[in-house]
Design an enzyme around this catalytic site. Structure first.
Site, PDB file in Angstrom:
ATOM      1  N   LYS A  36      34.751  50.097  43.423  1.00 41.20           N
ATOM      2  CA  LYS A  36      33.275  49.599  43.888  1.00 41.20           C
ATOM      3  C   LYS A  36      33.413  49.348  45.504  1.00 41.20           C
ATOM      4  O   LYS A  36      32.452  49.189  45.992  1.00 41.20           O
ATOM      5  CB  LYS A  36      32.933  48.506  43.200  1.00 41.20           C
ATOM      6  CG  LYS A  36      31.738  47.732  43.554  1.00 41.20           C
ATOM      7  CD  LYS A  36      31.573  46.390  42.674  1.00 41.20           C
ATOM      8  CE  LYS A  36      30.283  45.553  43.156  1.00 41.20           C
ATOM      9  NZ  LYS A  36      30.100  44.362  42.542  1.00 41.20           N
ATOM     10  N   LEU A  37      34.607  49.064  45.795  1.00 38.70           N
ATOM     11  CA  LEU A  37      34.644  48.832  47.519  1.00 38.70           C
ATOM     12  C   LEU A  37      34.342  47.176  47.607  1.00 38.70           C
ATOM     13  O   LEU A  37      33.154  47.128  48.495  1.00 38.70           O
ATOM     14  CB  LEU A  37      34.132  49.737  48.472  1.00 38.70           C
ATOM     15  CG  LEU A  37      34.822  51.055  48.144  1.00 38.70           C
ATOM     16  CD1 LEU A  37      34.462  52.110  49.343  1.00 38.70           C
ATOM     17  CD2 LEU A  37      36.371  51.076  48.394  1.00 38.70           C
ATOM     18  N   THR A 132      48.450  41.174  33.763  1.00 36.28           N
ATOM     19  CA  THR A 132      49.248  40.151  34.513  1.00 36.28           C
ATOM     20  C   THR A 132      49.924  39.320  33.558  1.00 36.28           C
ATOM     21  O   THR A 132      49.631  39.135  32.345  1.00 36.28           O
ATOM     22  CB  THR A 132      48.055  39.407  35.216  1.00 36.28           C
ATOM     23  OG1 THR A 132      48.742  38.298  35.891  1.00 36.28           O
ATOM     24  CG2 THR A 132      46.920  38.689  34.329  1.00 36.28           C
ATOM     25  N   ASP A 133      51.160  38.754  34.020  1.00 39.98           N
ATOM     26  CA  ASP A 133      51.937  37.832  33.372  1.00 39.98           C
ATOM     27  C   ASP A 133      51.170  36.527  32.938  1.00 39.98           C
ATOM     28  O   ASP A 133      51.593  35.754  32.253  1.00 39.98           O
ATOM     29  CB  ASP A 133      53.283  37.351  34.039  1.00 39.98           C
ATOM     30  CG  ASP A 133      53.106  36.939  35.347  1.00 39.98           C
ATOM     31  OD1 ASP A 133      52.075  36.757  35.851  1.00 39.98           O
ATOM     32  OD2 ASP A 133      54.068  36.662  35.771  1.00 39.98           O
ATOM     33  N   GLU A 134      50.012  36.101  33.869  1.00 32.86           N
ATOM     34  CA  GLU A 134      49.466  34.868  33.745  1.00 32.86           C
ATOM     35  C   GLU A 134      48.535  34.969  32.289  1.00 32.86           C
ATOM     36  O   GLU A 134      48.130  33.933  32.035  1.00 32.86           O
ATOM     37  CB  GLU A 134      48.247  34.860  34.832  1.00 32.86           C
ATOM     38  CG  GLU A 134      48.966  34.945  36.170  1.00 32.86           C
ATOM     39  CD  GLU A 134      48.285  34.473  37.238  1.00 32.86           C
ATOM     40  OE1 GLU A 134      46.807  33.762  37.040  1.00 32.86           O
ATOM     41  OE2 GLU A 134      48.305  34.618  38.388  1.00 32.86           O
ATOM     42  N   TYR A 348      39.588  26.512  52.845  1.00 37.85           N
ATOM     43  CA  TYR A 348      40.745  25.625  53.084  1.00 37.85           C
ATOM     44  C   TYR A 348      40.154  24.601  54.152  1.00 37.85           C
ATOM     45  O   TYR A 348      40.701  23.526  54.302  1.00 37.85           O
ATOM     46  CB  TYR A 348      41.661  26.458  54.042  1.00 37.85           C
ATOM     47  CG  TYR A 348      42.549  27.470  53.165  1.00 37.85           C
ATOM     48  CD1 TYR A 348      43.496  26.943  52.393  1.00 37.85           C
ATOM     49  CD2 TYR A 348      42.220  28.819  53.066  1.00 37.85           C
ATOM     50  CE1 TYR A 348      44.157  27.613  51.574  1.00 37.85           C
ATOM     51  CE2 TYR A 348      42.850  29.583  52.146  1.00 37.85           C
ATOM     52  CZ  TYR A 348      43.777  29.084  51.528  1.00 37.85           C
ATOM     53  OH  TYR A 348      44.529  29.960  50.396  1.00 37.85           O
TER      54      TYR A 348
END
Ligand code: NAD
Ligand code: DAU
Length: 351
Positions: A36-37, A132-134, A348
């Site tokens: 999809k970019l 994923t390992d998550e 942040y």
């Protein structure tokens, strides 16, 4: 053997390494990259192979069922390597919706389209989901995730990836769709979007900006060089047993704060700064909500059954990564302007 392969998310970090590997190594394959970019997809990652005869790009949103069906009408895919996803945990915490659409609904659209195009018995047909390992949750200070570890996803990102794993297995069980899944630990290397810890740290050191370390920096991740993940994907796609899951990991656990200090040390050397000066940029910030303490992967099944093992040491891999980011300022500058700078301020600015 001639094959037509769909790689989704091929303009992203891991996907671009997988596309390059397949296009170069298998000239007899037709490789179609559908992406999809989004903010994370960047065709500049593939400029060196974009004119190869066995490569095609199709801008496609996998959430758009009609677009997915049209893609499968245009190409009769024998294999799918599905990497397209929303991949950043912090973004899943602030806005989970997109994770549900792309990671779950997008995966189901691909499974449905793939099921429709060819009978399950067709030789070489396989749907390979990159996970994923998550999905396994969070470990304390002992033990490893194995393929038998029960799922216990704890963030919107990992819950969406766990859901998509379940849908892949459900299509295998219900419709006989041949599939394979791999669950990998944290990747690092060239082309990673600078929202992730390693490129973010490299970039902030370069710019003399504070390095945000969540909580006390005690969380542990298992890091694998992206080229070694692409090699594992190649082996599993070709030789993995249908219906199986393979864990992929670097056997390379680092506390975040130790990793950040190591990057400071490497960058001081590369930039000719006084030893210890980059460490002064380390800034402890508010922890990630629901922050998983530790991930650690047991990849012995993949190593024993299919003969894969990591080939790049962490020292080599980090060195290559730092050098790549320092040599590719234009790539980085294109990304850190515009939308990403707004994301950075929002993420942040308030921590
Ligand atoms: P990335 O965010 O760098 O790239 C994701 C790609 O998917 C981008 O090119 C993006 O444009 C594309 N995409 C997103 N939504 C889409 C949609 N709706 N339709 C089509 N394309 C879409 O991600 P990455 O780090 O390269 O991860 C790739 C895959 O590997 C993901 O499935 C991720 O869950 C998995 N994974 C990543 C890691 C890691 O450490 N990065 C580790 C294990 C597994
Ligand atoms: O384990 C595999 C997963 O690894 C993949 O499935 C995900 O797609 C990928 O993003 C990655 O997830 P993490 O959350 O582990 O990666 P991230 O780089 O975001 O963070 C790594 C660790 O560093 C984590 O403990 C949070 C911490 N961190 C991260 C950032 C961005 C910080 O301390 N400061 C930061 O600014």
């Amino acid at each position: 053997m001639k094959r037509t392969i769909l790689i989704t998310g091929g303009a992203g970090f891991i996907g671009s390494h997988v596309v390059r590997r397949f296009v170069k190594k298998y000239p007899e394959y037709s490789v179609v990259n559908a992406d999809k970019l989004t903010y994370a997809g960047n065709l500049c990652n593939l400029t060196d192979i974009e004119r190869e005869k066995n490569y095609k790009f199709r801008k496609t949103d996998i959430v758009d069922k009609k677009a997915v069906n049209a893609l499968f009408d245009e190409f009769r895919f024998d294999g799918v390597i599905h990497l397209a996803a929303e991949s950043h945990v912090d973004r899943s915490i602030t806005s989970p919706d997109e994770f549900i659409y792309t990671n779950i609904i997008g995966t189901v659209n691909l499974l449905t389209a793939f099921r429709n195009v060819a009978p399950a018995s067709r030789a070489g047909k396989i749907f390979y989901h990159i996970s994923t390992d998550e999905v396994y949750g969070s470990l304390e200070h002992g033990g490893f995730f194995t393929e038998q570890t029960p799922y216990d996803p704890r963030s919107p990102y990992s819950a969406s990836k766990a859901s998509s794993d379940h849908m892949v297995r459900a299509f295998g069980n219900t419709y006989g769709l041949p599939f394979v899944i791999s669950n990998c630990s944290n990747n690092y290397g060239p082309n990673q979007f600078p929202e992730k810890l390693i490129p973010l740290t490299i970039n902030n050191i370069k710019l003399n900006k504070p390095i945000p370390v969540y909580g006390r920096g005690e969380n542990i991740r298992d890091w694998l060089y992206v080229g070694d993940h692409a090699a594992a994907i190649d082996i599993i796609f070709h030789s993995g047993r249908p219906g199986e899951t393979y864990n992929v990991g670097g056997d390379n656990e680092w506390k975040n704060i130790d990793l950040v200090r190591l990057l400071c040390h490497i960058m001081d050397g590369r930039l000719g700064r006084n030893a210890g000066s980059s460490e002064e940029l380390i800034t402890y910030v508010t922890d990630r909500a629901g922050h998983d303490l530790r991930y650690a992967i047991d990849s012995s099944k993949l190593q024993k059954e299919l003969g894969w093992k990591p080939s790049v040491t962490f020292e080599e891999g980090l060195g290559m990564t730092v050098d790549w980011y320092l040599a590719n300022e234009k790539w980085l500058n294109n990304i850190i302007s515009g939308d990403y700078s707004r994301y950075y301020e929002e993420m942040y600015g308030r921590r």
